[in-house]
Design a protein around this motif. Structure first.
Motif, PDB file in Angstrom:
ATOM      1  N   ILE A 148       0.809  -1.222   0.000  1.00  0.00           N
ATOM      2  CA  ILE A 148       0.000   0.000   0.000  1.00  0.00           C
ATOM      3  C   ILE A 148       0.843   1.274   0.000  1.00  0.00           C
ATOM      4  N   LYS A 149       2.042   1.175   0.543  1.00  0.00           N
ATOM      5  CA  LYS A 149       2.879   2.385   0.607  1.00  0.00           C
ATOM      6  C   LYS A 149       3.216   2.895  -0.778  1.00  0.00           C
ATOM      7  N   ASP A 150       3.819   2.018  -1.588  1.00  0.00           N
ATOM      8  CA  ASP A 150       4.214   2.424  -2.931  1.00  0.00           C
ATOM      9  C   ASP A 150       2.989   2.856  -3.731  1.00  0.00           C
ATOM     10  N   LYS A 151       1.903   2.103  -3.555  1.00  0.00           N
ATOM     11  CA  LYS A 151       0.717   2.398  -4.341  1.00  0.00           C
ATOM     12  C   LYS A 151       0.158   3.768  -3.986  1.00  0.00           C
ATOM     13  N   THR A 152       0.104   4.073  -2.693  1.00  0.00           N
ATOM     14  CA  THR A 152      -0.424   5.379  -2.288  1.00  0.00           C
ATOM     15  C   THR A 152       0.443   6.503  -2.849  1.00  0.00           C
ATOM     16  N   LYS A 153       1.752   6.329  -2.777  1.00  0.00           N
ATOM     17  CA  LYS A 153       2.665   7.370  -3.271  1.00  0.00           C
ATOM     18  C   LYS A 153       2.491   7.555  -4.784  1.00  0.00           C
ATOM     19  N   THR A 154       2.390   6.432  -5.486  1.00  0.00           N
ATOM     20  CA  THR A 154       2.228   6.532  -6.944  1.00  0.00           C
ATOM     21  C   THR A 154       0.942   7.276  -7.278  1.00  0.00           C
ATOM     22  N   LEU A 155      -0.126   6.906  -6.580  1.00  0.00           N
ATOM     23  CA  LEU A 155      -1.407   7.552  -6.850  1.00  0.00           C
ATOM     24  C   LEU A 155      -1.354   9.030  -6.485  1.00  0.00           C
ATOM     25  N   THR A 156      -0.655   9.354  -5.404  1.00  0.00           N
ATOM     26  CA  THR A 156      -0.536  10.744  -4.992  1.00  0.00           C
ATOM     27  C   THR A 156       0.221  11.535  -6.051  1.00  0.00           C
ATOM     28  N   ALA A 157       1.354  10.996  -6.460  1.00  0.00           N
ATOM     29  CA  ALA A 157       2.195  11.692  -7.425  1.00  0.00           C
ATOM     30  C   ALA A 157       1.459  11.892  -8.741  1.00  0.00           C
ATOM     31  N   SER A 158       0.620  10.943  -9.092  1.00  0.00           N
ATOM     32  CA  SER A 158      -0.115  11.061 -10.346  1.00  0.00           C
ATOM     33  C   SER A 158      -1.413  11.815 -10.134  1.00  0.00           C
ATOM     34  N   GLN A 159      -1.597  12.350  -8.941  1.00  0.00           N
ATOM     35  CA  GLN A 159      -2.832  13.045  -8.573  1.00  0.00           C
ATOM     36  C   GLN A 159      -4.040  12.212  -8.932  1.00  0.00           C
ATOM     37  N   ALA A 160      -3.962  10.948  -8.601  1.00  0.00           N
ATOM     38  CA  ALA A 160      -5.042  10.031  -8.925  1.00  0.00           C
ATOM     39  C   ALA A 160      -5.560   9.346  -7.666  1.00  0.00           C
ATOM     40  N   LEU A 161      -5.436  10.013  -6.529  1.00  0.00           N
ATOM     41  CA  LEU A 161      -5.931   9.411  -5.296  1.00  0.00           C
ATOM     42  C   LEU A 161      -7.439   9.190  -5.388  1.00  0.00           C
ATOM     43  N   PRO A 162      -7.892   8.052  -4.889  1.00  0.00           N
ATOM     44  CA  PRO A 162      -9.330   7.771  -4.966  1.00  0.00           C
ATOM     45  C   PRO A 162     -10.138   8.633  -3.971  1.00  0.00           C
TER      46      PRO A 162
END
Lengths: 324, 438, 278
Positions: free
Chosen positions: B84-98
């Motif tokens: 979940i850590k990497d995934k959250t960061k990736t989503l944050t960086a891509s401004q794609a947080l759910p």
């Protein structure tokens, strides 16, 4: 070399084919009477795809590498060469670079030199059926993905349930058992070993194909002269595939500087960053340590390394054109 | 000619889009959470409940919710503790947080709050509101920043040594009360042919869990808290060195894998306890019902827990327990924030909270009264009681500190286990990382 | 052909055979081990690693399928098929233009396209993340389709162009005499003639796309939309204690490519030969 490098082509003769286009041009003078601009329709789809999704990001990367960039807010500020200064002072960066270098050296040894000898051995067999069987067998690991191979070898190296330690115990070499991926001094080499297992068949296949193209008269002449198989390899086969060997080396080295998948799957760069390579350190810097600007600086380093290797390759292939 | 120009223009336009896409973040409006939600659209959720047995919790609730509100759809991204850590960061960086996403307490959540990515839930969830009063106040305040509340606490958590009661009885061992006692018990257990403590540190964080608990014991509380913030950090207390040394002793004396532990997955270690091959495994309350799942040898042998024993002469808080509530943030930029809040309220309804606290899930809900002896496993009940009674709690080392410091500890823990660095070397690398992140 | 029946030759060839066979074992045994582990129980796996499975537990495969591998497989097939088709058509189209038609700046275009062979995808990673987010394509099928196509075009053009250069010009002339337009000549005459190299590039593209990891990991969010390589690492993380199911998933991911390679090896080798020979 790995299956992923199929992307880059077995051997990259970009310029070589560029030069070859000249005679081809002569063969088609005036065949086209279409308005020359309309003719652009043929190349535009490819060129646009590349321009927008390959070259533009590449250019943007340079811009990003001079920014401090907060992934949470998305705010960016210009910090000049600071990321590069930080990179040159970062021991993990240098360690990763060294690991990539190890990757190249070992891959040259096994996937270029080793594969060439192996290809010669296979091609030296008398029965075509067996030649084919060996070529196919050796290639199978290259057809399965690095992810699968990486996971598989994670289990093979596992200290407690793994095949490798259990095998060593059986052979009475219990002293050698260890946590292959869990020790700083073995982790990267365990990964590199997996990568040799996965990739050598691909290179063997390439060399086998090249060896097949050597006219059999040359071998016959050699055998009339009473030359043995070992000397025949050195005096007939090797010179004729030398240029290709040079190119393979560069492709292999270039691939070794782009390693990512297997390290990510097997250790994610650990323990203590000992198996970090440039690709994974870029990923970790950007996506785990929140430093996109720094990640872009690492990307620039990868760019210049692979670019200089590619230029070296161009230079070599410019010199070839002699053989067969 | 015309055609060419059009294509050229399209190319320019495409580039313009991509260029302007960078660096512009629209000013966001404050989401009105109290508004009556519109029951339609797709709600995306990033959970930490990936894998068996947790995966079905959110998917069951989602289908139940969809039955009540047929126009609502769900997109569940279910990750694991590790991924979940990497995934959250990736989503944050891509401004794609759910619309709704998982969070730990500490620096982890603060980053989202500071960046305006977390909706202010104060009006609906602060103590005194109808929804807020269903939670224990401590759970709510774990996600309190500048007096505002930013996350829905879903469950509490704490780290305990889980042990096989049968092996302990067989060997006449009582749950140790001092650290030295634990180490000497390990010898007895090892002599009897069991692995004393199962340990797998492939992912790096299992070592951090031991370390942070030892820090809480060995380092005065104020010093420790100050060191978590790079602005005030020095990381100079001698308690850190002692903790590293104690942990190193534990790895050598008690674990079966010892210096090899970096190559072992934590799940392999958990499995060793579950199958009765190992006597102990240091774990979160969240893992209890998985370790001692029905049908495992461990569930027959009996599963007990005790806090990591306190080392003699510890200068910190001997009553501290490592652990913190974990919660869910509602994305401040979500177009369906009110619906998201409504769904989270549904998730924390008392019936659903009880389900969460009972096997097979075993996640002790932050909702008051959800963990009861009737429904939850005895170990979960006991664990949560100990967390509630703890004189202080300390948040996970890798989520309470800034990423560079967390990463330095992660690398340091691995180097300590493999024997490649000394405690002093590790501490100075942490100091350097902390200094650099000021 | 060397005919040496000296003792040395016999020893030498025995040694060669032993070496080749030993290497074959090194290659095959891990793969066999992986397949067999997919049939074991966890307890068997943790026991003797050399033991054969007590019984063939096909349910491990069923479990792996149900826990997402089925889904990942579908996504992989979809992405692989579409991006391969897109790459081959765009590539062949450009190769035709570059070899048969007089195009202004054709040399520049050639260099622009072929220079793409030298670029490492990692270098473009960070900007691409931003770009796809801005375009609203992040975590969509389109992201993977576009990336796989764009990064594969150079190699595809390179292979097909080399092949087309060797086709006699008379074909085009004949087509022109028949009054066929350029586009028709391409679709109806040249493209079919390039079938061997097309098959080779298709196989190479499939191998690449099926196994790609970096883009698949960064550009998908981890919901239902994931390709096999990323899905497998997830399976490993989510069902870490159920290793046989992970092994079953690995076998299911590897099998299609192994079968494809063995079935299409003739074309594959030919593609490589054409790539090298030019």
């Amino acid at each position: 070399m790995t299956t992923n490098e199929l992307t880059r082509g077995p051997v990259l003769p970009a310029p070589a084919s560029g030069y070859r286009s000249r005679p081809a041009k002569k063969r088609r003078p005036g065949t086209s009477r279409i308005s020359s601009l309309r003719a652009l329709v043929w190349v535009l789809p490819a060129v646009l795809m590349l321009a927008v999704f390959v070259y533009l990001p590449l250019a943007q990367n340079f811009g990003f590498s001079v920014l401090e960039w907060d992934i949470y807010t998305g705010s960016q500020s210009f910090i000049g060469a600071e990321n590069y200064r930080k990179m040159f002072a970062d021991p993990v960066f240098w360690h990763a670079l060294a690991n990539n270098a190890w990757y190249s050296v070992i891959s040259i040894l096994f996937q270029v030199c080793g594969a060439l000898v192996l290809a010669a051995l296979v091609e030296g067999l008398r029965h075509d059926r067996w030649k084919q069987i060996f070529r196919v067998l050796y290639f199978i690991p290259s057809a399965i993905s690095l992810t699968v191979a990486g996971l598989l070898f994670y289990f093979i190296y596992e200290p407690e349930l793994g095949l490798l330690n259990a095998g060593l115990e059986r052979l009475g070499l219990g002293d050698l058992t260890q946590s292959w991926l869990g020790q700083e001094n073995t982790a990267i080499f365990a990964i590199i070993a997996m990568s040799q297992w996965q990739g050598f068949g691909y290179c063997t296949l390439l060399f086998a194909v090249a060896l097949q193209r050597i006219p059999s008269e040359l071998y016959e002449a050699a055998s009339i002269d009473g030359v043995g198989p070992v000397r025949r390899f050195f005096s007939v086969s090797l010179p004729l595939v030398r240029e290709m060997t040079g190119l393979m080396m560069i492709v292999t080295v270039s691939g070794a500087f782009q390693v990512f998948n297997e390290v990510m799957v097997m250790t994610t760069g650990g323990p203590n960053n000992s198996s970090q390579v440039l690709g994974t350190w870029l990923y970790r810097s950007g996506f785990v340590r929140n430093d996109f600007g720094y990640a872009a600086a690492i990307a620039t380093a990868i760019f210049f390394i692979t670019l200089s290797l590619a230029l070296l390759q161009l230079w070599i292939s410019r010199k070839r054109r002699v053989e067969w | 000619m015309l055609k060419v120009r059009q294509i050229g223009l399209a190319a320019v336009a495409a580039m313009a889009v991509t260029l302007t896409g960078c660096g512009s973040s629209a000013p966001q409006e404050t989401a009105d959470l109290a508004a009556e939600p519109e029951y339609s659209g797709t709600l995306s959720i990033l959970t930490k409940f990936g894998g068996e047995p947790l995966e079905s919790y959110f998917s069951d609730l989602a289908s139940e919710y969809m039955q009540m509100h047929p126009d609502v759809q769900f997109e569940l991204i279910q990750e694991t503790d590790q991924s979940i850590k990497d995934k959250t960061k990736t989503l944050t960086a891509s401004q794609a947080l759910p619309d709704i996403y998982f969070t730990w307490a500490g620096d982890w959540a603060a980053n989202f709050v500071d960046a305006g990515l977390a909706a202010d839930l104060t009006p609906v969830i602060e103590p005194g509101t109808e929804w807020g009063d269903t939670f224990g106040e401590a759970s709510l305040s774990a996600f309190q920043y500048d007096g505002k509340y930013y996350a829905v606490p879903l469950y509490n958590n704490g780290k305990f040594m889980g042990y096989n009661e049968k092996i302990f009885t067989e060997l006449g061992i009582e749950p140790p009360t001092g650290f030295d006692e634990l180490i000497s018990a390990c010898g007895t257990i090892r002599d009897a042919g069991y692995e004393p403590i199962a340990f797998g540190n492939k992912d790096g964080w299992p070592a951090l869990h031991y370390l942070q608990q030892l820090f809480a014991y060995n380092v005065p509380q104020d010093t420790l808290q100050a060191d978590f913030d790079p602005e005030t950090a020095t990381w100079e207390d001698e308690g850190y060195i002692r903790s590293l040394e104690q942990f190193s002793t534990l790895v050598t004396e008690c674990t079966g894998s010892g210096a090899d532990s970096n190559g072992v997955l934590y799940t392999t270690a958990q499995q060793a306890l579950a199958e009765g091959r190992a006597a102990m495994y240091y774990q979160e309350i969240l893992e209890f019902d998985t370790s001692a799942a029905e049908g495992t040898p461990l569930s027959k042998d009996g599963f007990g827990i005790f806090p990591l024993p306190v080392p003699a002469g510890a200068k910190g808080d001997p009553g501290a327990i490592e652990g913190s509530p974990e919660g869910y943030i509602i994305n401040a930029r979500s177009e369906r924030a009110a619906l998201a809040a409504d769904f989270m309220e549904f998730v924390t309804e008392s019936a659903n909270a009880s389900t969460l606290s009972a096997p097979p899930y075993g996640q002790p809900s932050a909702v008051v009264g959800a963990v009861t002896a009737d429904s939850s496993s005895p170990s979960v009940v006991k664990g949560i009681e100990m967390v509630n009674d703890a004189s202080s709690t300390v948040i996970w080392l890798d989520s309470v500190t800034v990423p560079d410091v967390a990463d330095a500890w992660l690398a340091g823990g691995e180097a300590l286990i493999s024997g490649d660095s000394t405690p002093e070397e590790i501490l100075s690398s942490v100091q350097a990382a902390s200094e650099a992140s000021k | 052909m060397v005919k040496r029946s000296t003792a040395l030759g016999v020893i030498g060839s025995t040694f060669v055979w032993a070496f080749l066979l030993a290497l074959a074992v090194v290659v095959i045994y891990p793969l066999l081990w992986m397949t067999l582990n997919g049939f074991k129980t966890n307890a068997e796996l943790f026991g003797n690693p050399f033991a054969l499975p007590v019984e063939l537990r096909w349910e491990n495969y069923a479990n792996a399928w149900n826990r997402g591998v089925g889904n990942y497989l579908m996504v992989s097939v979809l992405v692989t098929v579409t991006s391969t088709i897109a790459t081959v058509f765009i590539g062949a189209w450009a190769a035709y233009g570059l070899t048969r038609i007089k195009i202004p700046f054709s040399r520049t275009f050639l260099i622009v396209i072929l220079a793409g062979l030298m670029l490492a995808p990692t270098v473009a990673l960070i900007p691409l993340v931003r770009m796809f987010q801005a375009l609203g394509l992040y975590n969509t099928f389109w992201a993977l389709l576009i990336l796989y196509t764009a990064f594969r075009i150079p190699f595809t053009v390179f292979l097909i162009r080399a092949y087309m250069m060797d086709l006699p010009v008379q074909i085009d002339e004949a087509a022109a005499v028949d009054g066929a337009s350029r586009a028709r000549a391409f679709w109806q005459i040249i493209l079919p003639m390039c079938k061997p190299i097309i098959v080779s590039t298709v196989i190479l593209n499939i191998l690449f796309t099926w196994n790609e990891y970096l883009f698949a990991m960064v550009f998908t969010s981890g919901g239902d939309f994931q390709t096999l390589p990323v899905g497998l690492t997830n399976l490993m993380a989510k069902h870490g204690t159920d290793y046989p199911v992970v092994f079953a998933g690995m076998v299911m991911a590897a099998l299609p490519m192994v079968v494809l390679f063995i079935a299409g090896q003739r074309y594959f080798i030919r593609g490589l030969a054409d790539g090298i020979g030019k």
